[in-house]
Each structure stands twice: as C-alpha cells, then as structure tokens.
Write a protein that holds these residues in place. Sequence first.
Motif, short mmCIF file in Angstrom:
data_model
loop_
_atom_site.label_atom_id
_atom_site.label_comp_id
_atom_site.label_asym_id
_atom_site.label_seq_id
_atom_site.Cartn_x
_atom_site.Cartn_y
_atom_site.Cartn_z
N ILE A 24 -86.73 64.50 -154.47
CA ILE A 24 -87.16 65.87 -154.18
C ILE A 24 -88.36 66.24 -155.05
O ILE A 24 -89.34 66.82 -154.56
CB ILE A 24 -85.99 66.87 -154.37
N LEU A 25 -88.34 65.88 -156.30
CA LEU A 25 -89.46 66.15 -157.20
C LEU A 25 -90.72 65.42 -156.74
O LEU A 25 -91.82 65.99 -156.75
CB LEU A 25 -89.10 65.74 -158.63
N ALA A 26 -90.58 64.17 -156.30
CA ALA A 26 -91.73 63.41 -155.81
C ALA A 26 -92.34 64.06 -154.57
O ALA A 26 -93.57 64.13 -154.43
CB ALA A 26 -91.32 61.97 -155.50
N ILE A 27 -91.51 64.57 -153.68
CA ILE A 27 -92.01 65.24 -152.48
C ILE A 27 -92.77 66.51 -152.86
O ILE A 27 -93.86 66.78 -152.35
CB ILE A 27 -90.84 65.55 -151.51
N ILE A 28 -92.23 67.29 -153.76
CA ILE A 28 -92.87 68.53 -154.19
C ILE A 28 -94.21 68.25 -154.85
O ILE A 28 -95.21 68.92 -154.58
CB ILE A 28 -91.94 69.34 -155.12
N VAL A 29 -94.26 67.24 -155.71
CA VAL A 29 -95.51 66.89 -156.40
C VAL A 29 -96.54 66.38 -155.39
O VAL A 29 -97.72 66.73 -155.47
CB VAL A 29 -95.24 65.85 -157.51
N THR A 30 -96.11 65.57 -154.43
CA THR A 30 -97.03 65.03 -153.42
C THR A 30 -97.65 66.14 -152.59
O THR A 30 -98.83 66.10 -152.25
CB THR A 30 -96.28 64.06 -152.49
N ILE A 31 -96.90 67.15 -152.27
CA ILE A 31 -97.41 68.28 -151.49
C ILE A 31 -98.22 69.23 -152.38
O ILE A 31 -99.25 69.74 -151.96
CB ILE A 31 -96.25 69.03 -150.81
N GLY A 32 -97.77 69.45 -153.59
CA GLY A 32 -98.37 70.47 -154.46
C GLY A 32 -99.68 70.09 -155.10
O GLY A 32 -100.56 70.95 -155.26
N ILE A 33 -99.89 68.85 -155.48
CA ILE A 33 -101.10 68.46 -156.21
C ILE A 33 -102.36 68.64 -155.39
O ILE A 33 -103.33 69.21 -155.89
CB ILE A 33 -100.96 67.04 -156.80
N PRO A 34 -102.41 68.19 -154.12
CA PRO A 34 -103.64 68.46 -153.35
C PRO A 34 -103.93 69.95 -153.20
O PRO A 34 -105.08 70.38 -153.28
CB PRO A 34 -103.36 67.82 -151.98
N SER A 35 -102.91 70.76 -153.01
CA SER A 35 -103.11 72.20 -152.89
C SER A 35 -103.65 72.77 -154.19
O SER A 35 -104.53 73.64 -154.18
CB SER A 35 -101.80 72.90 -152.53
N PHE A 36 -103.14 72.30 -155.29
CA PHE A 36 -103.59 72.77 -156.60
C PHE A 36 -105.05 72.37 -156.83
O PHE A 36 -105.84 73.16 -157.33
CB PHE A 36 -102.70 72.20 -157.70
N ARG A 37 -105.42 71.16 -156.40
CA ARG A 37 -106.80 70.70 -156.53
C ARG A 37 -107.72 71.60 -155.71
O ARG A 37 -108.81 71.97 -156.16
CB ARG A 37 -106.94 69.26 -156.08
N ASN A 38 -107.31 71.94 -154.50
CA ASN A 38 -108.12 72.82 -153.65
C ASN A 38 -108.32 74.19 -154.29
O ASN A 38 -109.39 74.78 -154.18
CB ASN A 38 -107.48 72.99 -152.27
N ILE A 39 -107.30 74.69 -154.95
CA ILE A 39 -107.41 75.97 -155.64
C ILE A 39 -108.44 75.87 -156.76
O ILE A 39 -109.28 76.76 -156.94
CB ILE A 39 -106.04 76.42 -156.18
N ILE A 40 -108.41 74.79 -157.51
CA ILE A 40 -109.36 74.60 -158.61
C ILE A 40 -110.80 74.51 -158.08
O ILE A 40 -111.71 75.15 -158.61
CB ILE A 40 -109.00 73.34 -159.43
N VAL A 41 -111.00 73.74 -157.02
CA VAL A 41 -112.34 73.60 -156.43
C VAL A 41 -112.83 74.94 -155.90
O VAL A 41 -113.97 75.36 -156.16
CB VAL A 41 -112.33 72.53 -155.31
N SER A 42 -111.98 75.64 -155.17
CA SER A 42 -112.35 76.94 -154.61
C SER A 42 -112.71 77.94 -155.71
O SER A 42 -113.69 78.68 -155.60
CB SER A 42 -111.20 77.48 -153.76
N ASN A 43 -111.94 77.95 -156.78
CA ASN A 43 -112.21 78.86 -157.90
C ASN A 43 -113.51 78.50 -158.61
O ASN A 43 -114.22 79.39 -159.09
CB ASN A 43 -111.05 78.88 -158.88
N SER A 44 -113.84 77.21 -158.69
CA SER A 44 -115.08 76.79 -159.33
C SER A 44 -116.29 77.32 -158.57
O SER A 44 -117.23 77.87 -159.17
CB SER A 44 -115.12 75.26 -159.39
N VAL A 45 -116.26 77.19 -157.25
CA VAL A 45 -117.37 77.69 -156.43
C VAL A 45 -117.43 79.21 -156.50
O VAL A 45 -118.51 79.80 -156.66
CB VAL A 45 -117.22 77.21 -154.96
#
Length: 171
Positions: A24-45
């Motif tokens: 369950i933790l692996a599934i959550i991390v797999t889904i969450g990390i790309p979304s978190f990266r997108n948030i960081i990129v969006s905030n940078s711009v």
Amino acid sequence: MPLKSKRNNQSGFTLIELMITIVILAIIVTIGIPSFRNIIVSNSVAFDRDEFFSLVTFARSEAIKRGTGVTICKSANGTTCTDSLSWNQGWLAFHDVDGDGVKDSGDQPVRTLGALDAQVSMSHGGGANRITFDSRGLLLRGQGLITFSHSAGSQFDRAVDIGVTGRASKG
C-alpha cells in the motif's frame, strides 16, 4: 495442583500484515511523487512569473509616483542594460528621466532582480528589449505577452500581459 496454561501474549505485526502495508505504501508513493514533482515545477514557474509581475507593477507605480519615466531592461549585473542577453538573465528597473529607454549616468536604479530558475525560460511576445512607462504610467515600449516556460513541458506555462495602457495582468 492444577496446571496453569501459559498464554503467549505477543504483540506486533504478522508477516502478511507487514507485506500488505509495504505494498500500500509503495502504491501511494508511486502515485504521489509525480504529482509532487508537478507541484514543484508549477510553483517554480509561477514564482518567477510573479517576481516579474511585481517588478512591472512596481515600476509603473514608481513612474506615476515620481513623475518620471521608469524602464525595465535585461541586466545580468543589476547596473547596466544589455540587449544581447535573454530576459532569463535578470532585470533592472531604473528612473528613466528622458524616457528614451537607455540608462544614462543620471538615471537611478529602482529595483533589480536576478536570473530565473535554470529550468525556466522567459520570452517577450513583442520582441522588446525594454519596457518603459511614462510619468502617467502609460506604456511607451514593451507591450505584449511575456511567457514563462519550464523545460518539463508547456502545461506549466504562465504569462504576464502588458497592455497599451501599461496595466499588467497575469495569465
């Protein structure tokens, strides 16, 4: 004497419970990390766009307040304007007393901002090298859409639109 039964009262996780938790933790991390990266990129711009928007609105208000022209130009060192640079290298806003868009010896710097995030690029749709406001806050040069893009893709693009009247808006 009756024999007392010993109960084995151990607490903890079974191997199956532990494995299910890890899956369950692996599934959550797999889904969450790309979304978190997108948030960081969006905030940078968005951060770089907001810094520039703030500079534009400040320069316009300074022009009105001081009753002199204010120009924003490309500047890597914060003291001189250089048309050969890209807008990514940094910006300088200065009191442009004669309104010609050129920083003369008597023109006082108002504010400087450093280079953009290395992954973010900025382009001026009008192709202008300078943005100049007159003493009434009207735009003398530099009208157009200024786009901030990230190397990760166009879905992160943000913009500042500077109209003929000198008003800037975020997009």
